[in-house]
Design an enzyme around this catalytic site. Structure first.
Site, PDB file in Angstrom:
ATOM      1  N   LYS A   1     -12.550 -12.777   0.044  1.00 22.26           N
ATOM      2  CA  LYS A   1     -12.023 -12.947   1.412  1.00 22.26           C
ATOM      3  C   LYS A   1     -12.980 -13.833   2.216  1.00 22.26           C
ATOM      4  O   LYS A   1     -12.555 -14.685   2.986  1.00 22.26           O
ATOM      5  CB  LYS A   1     -11.876 -11.572   2.103  1.00 22.26           C
TER       6      LYS A   1
ATOM      7  N   LYS B   1      -3.239 -13.181  -9.451  1.00 21.64           N
ATOM      8  CA  LYS B   1      -2.630 -11.843  -9.431  1.00 21.64           C
ATOM      9  C   LYS B   1      -1.359 -11.808  -8.571  1.00 21.64           C
ATOM     10  O   LYS B   1      -1.343 -12.400  -7.493  1.00 21.64           O
ATOM     11  CB  LYS B   1      -3.662 -10.856  -8.847  1.00 21.64           C
TER      12      LYS B   1
ATOM     13  N   LYS C   1       0.849  -8.331  -2.893  1.00 23.10           N
ATOM     14  CA  LYS C   1       1.653  -8.076  -1.686  1.00 23.10           C
ATOM     15  C   LYS C   1       1.419  -9.152  -0.647  1.00 23.10           C
ATOM     16  O   LYS C   1       2.289  -9.555   0.075  1.00 23.10           O
ATOM     17  CB  LYS C   1       1.163  -6.791  -1.011  1.00 23.10           C
TER      18      LYS C   1
HETATM   19  P1  ATP Z   1      -3.108  -6.916  -1.517  1.00 25.27           P
HETATM   20  O1  ATP Z   1      -2.433  -8.055  -2.166  1.00 25.27           O
HETATM   21  O2  ATP Z   1      -2.769  -6.761  -0.089  1.00 25.27           O
HETATM   22  O3  ATP Z   1      -4.566  -6.839  -1.821  1.00 25.27           O
HETATM   23  P2  ATP Z   1      -2.159  -5.308  -3.644  1.00 25.27           P
HETATM   24  O4  ATP Z   1      -0.771  -5.712  -4.001  1.00 25.27           O
HETATM   25  O5  ATP Z   1      -3.269  -5.737  -4.522  1.00 25.27           O
HETATM   26  O6  ATP Z   1      -2.449  -5.642  -2.150  1.00 25.27           O
HETATM   27  P3  ATP Z   1      -3.169  -2.637  -3.373  1.00 25.27           P
HETATM   28  O7  ATP Z   1      -2.751  -1.665  -2.371  1.00 25.27           O
HETATM   29  O8  ATP Z   1      -4.500  -3.271  -3.202  1.00 25.27           O
HETATM   30  O9  ATP Z   1      -2.076  -3.750  -3.557  1.00 25.27           O
HETATM   31  O10 ATP Z   1      -3.113  -1.996  -4.806  1.00 25.27           O
HETATM   32  C1  ATP Z   1      -2.497  -0.794  -5.133  1.00 25.27           C
HETATM   33  C2  ATP Z   1      -2.665  -0.533  -6.608  1.00 25.27           C
HETATM   34  O11 ATP Z   1      -1.862  -1.450  -7.339  1.00 25.27           O
HETATM   35  C3  ATP Z   1      -4.095  -0.696  -7.111  1.00 25.27           C
HETATM   36  O12 ATP Z   1      -4.366   0.264  -8.105  1.00 25.27           O
HETATM   37  C4  ATP Z   1      -4.077  -2.074  -7.702  1.00 25.27           C
HETATM   38  O13 ATP Z   1      -5.068  -2.236  -8.678  1.00 25.27           O
HETATM   39  C5  ATP Z   1      -2.674  -2.132  -8.275  1.00 25.27           C
HETATM   40  N1  ATP Z   1      -2.192  -3.489  -8.337  1.00 25.27           N
HETATM   41  C6  ATP Z   1      -2.037  -4.345  -7.310  1.00 25.27           C
HETATM   42  N2  ATP Z   1      -1.578  -5.534  -7.729  1.00 25.27           N
HETATM   43  C7  ATP Z   1      -1.431  -5.431  -9.083  1.00 25.27           C
HETATM   44  C8  ATP Z   1      -1.008  -6.328 -10.102  1.00 25.27           C
HETATM   45  N3  ATP Z   1      -0.641  -7.559  -9.833  1.00 25.27           N
HETATM   46  N4  ATP Z   1      -0.990  -5.873 -11.381  1.00 25.27           N
HETATM   47  C9  ATP Z   1      -1.349  -4.613 -11.678  1.00 25.27           C
HETATM   48  N5  ATP Z   1      -1.778  -3.718 -10.759  1.00 25.27           N
HETATM   49  C10 ATP Z   1      -1.824  -4.113  -9.478  1.00 25.27           C
END
Ligand code: ATP
Ligand code: LTN
Length: 328
Positions: free
Chosen positions: A111, A192, A195
């Site tokens: 970030k 990755k 969201k």
């Molecule tokens: P942001 O993009 O806002 O960081 P995020 O989609 O990564 O959000 P989190 O709330 O940080 O979501 O993650 C929730 C859970 O989902 C965590 O255990 C994270 O490791 C898992 N996760 C998030 N994105 C992925 C992905 N692309 N593949 C597998 N697991 C994921």
């Protein structure tokens, strides 16, 4: 029975990455472990989310946990902000972690590297996450690969606390699924699926129109070699689709490679799109029922009660050891 704990931030709409990397494994674990699953809404404050949107995301996330199959009679399902002890323990643990340790966290560094102004919450967040975890003495913390480092820091903090003040916290272990821990963006499979990513075409949202999601699979980036082979380094696009396929169906990748050895990407994608469509439909049907009444509030009240009971006991123990408490 061994204990497990994990949480997801309500910062946006739940993605296929969240579902395959976190929610689906939680559902599978509930038969074998005593589970604590929560919505990390204090953590969502680290980025700005419109209050109306945050309320909606929070309700949707709880409803999706339930729609995906988490059973609130077996799993303690709660909202982080309902258990005030998290923030308090987070403060104590934040005083036991060094600036150097926090500066080494990849998520913070990423970030920072973007050059935008970031709040102190992003920097301090691993100490709150450590509190979330250590509060309940879990044996395992199932997370996607991006959260492994934060879990390891929680473990280091526990070791430090236990050696300074005597045995208080169980040492947790992160549990990262071998497959599905990092579902990639469909348009940029070296990034990755996230969201808060900036290309919605690369990200599937669980509550989106099913036909839109199927189209996203059909237009996922692959390569020109045309072979359905798992090779994340050289063939990130098709390997990502194979990961999605295997995690949705539990069919091993080697069997999928064999099944599609004479097929082209088009046929493979069409099958995957249909399989995804069926899974999403099941979840969305459940979701629509759950979101209607006040079932969610009941589940949260029950979860908060169970979690608070343990959290109060743990915080009291911590405060006795720290010398904060003066009453007997
Ligand atoms: P942001 O993009 O806002 O960081 P995020 O989609 O990564 O959000 P989190 O709330 O940080 O979501 O993650 C929730 C859970 O989902 C965590 O255990 C994270 O490791 C898992 N996760 C998030 N994105 C992925 C992905 N692309 N593949 C597998 N697991 C994921
Ligand atoms: N930081 C995590 C969410 C989270 C979490 C936790 C996960 C907050 N507290 C405790 C596991 C255990 C994230 O950004 N996905």
């Amino acid at each position: 029975m061994k204990r497990m704990l994990s949480g997801i931030k309500p910062t946006g709409s739940v993605t296929l990455g969240n579902y395959l990397g976190a929610i689906k494994p939680f559902v599978e674990y509930q038969d074998e472990y005593e589970m604590f699953v929560f919505v990390a809404n204090l953590h969502s404050m680290t980025i700005y989310v419109e209050p109306k949107e945050l309320r909606e995301n929070t309700k949707n996330l709880i409803a999706l946990y339930l729609a995906a199959g988490l059973d609130p009679e077996r799993v303690t399902l709660f909202l982080q902000s309902d258990v005030l002890e998290h923030a308090q323990l987070g403060w104590y643990l934040g005083c036991m972690v060094s600036m150097g340790e926090l500066s080494r966290m990849t998520q913070y560094k990423d970030k920072l590297a973007k050059g935008e102004s970031i709040g102190a919450g992003i920097f301090n967040y691993p100490s709150l996450m450590a509190a979330d975890i250590l509060m309940y003495d879990p044996d395992y913390v199932p997370v996607g690969i991006d959260q492994k480092q934060h879990c390891e820091l929680a473990r280091d903090i526990a070791i430090r606390f236990n050696s300074r003040y005597s045995d208080t916290f169980k040492l947790p272990e992160p549990l990262v699924p071998k497959i599905g821990a990092k579902i990639m963006d469909l348009q940029n499979p070296t990034k990755k699926m996230s969201k808060s990513g900036d290309n919605p075409k690369g990200c599937i949202y669980i509550l989106d129109d099913i036909n839109v999601s199927k189209k996203k699979i059909m237009s996922a980036v692959t390569d020109t070699d045309g072979k359905i082979v798992y090779d994340p380094e050289n063939k990130p696009g098709i390997s990502n689709l194979l990961e999605i396929y295997t995690t949705l169906t539990n069919i091993p990748i080697s069997e999928l490679e064999d099944k599609y050895k004479d097929s082209g990407y088009g046929d493979f994608k069409k099958d995957l799109a249909n399989i995804l469509g069926e899974s999403l439909e099941k979840i969305q049907t459940q979701y629509k029922e759950i979101i209607k009444g006040d079932y969610i509030t009941k589940v949260l009240d029950q979860g908060a009660q169970k979690a608070s009971f343990l959290a109060k006991k743990k915080l009291a123990k911590v405060e006795r050891k720290l010398g904060i408490t003066i009453r007997k």
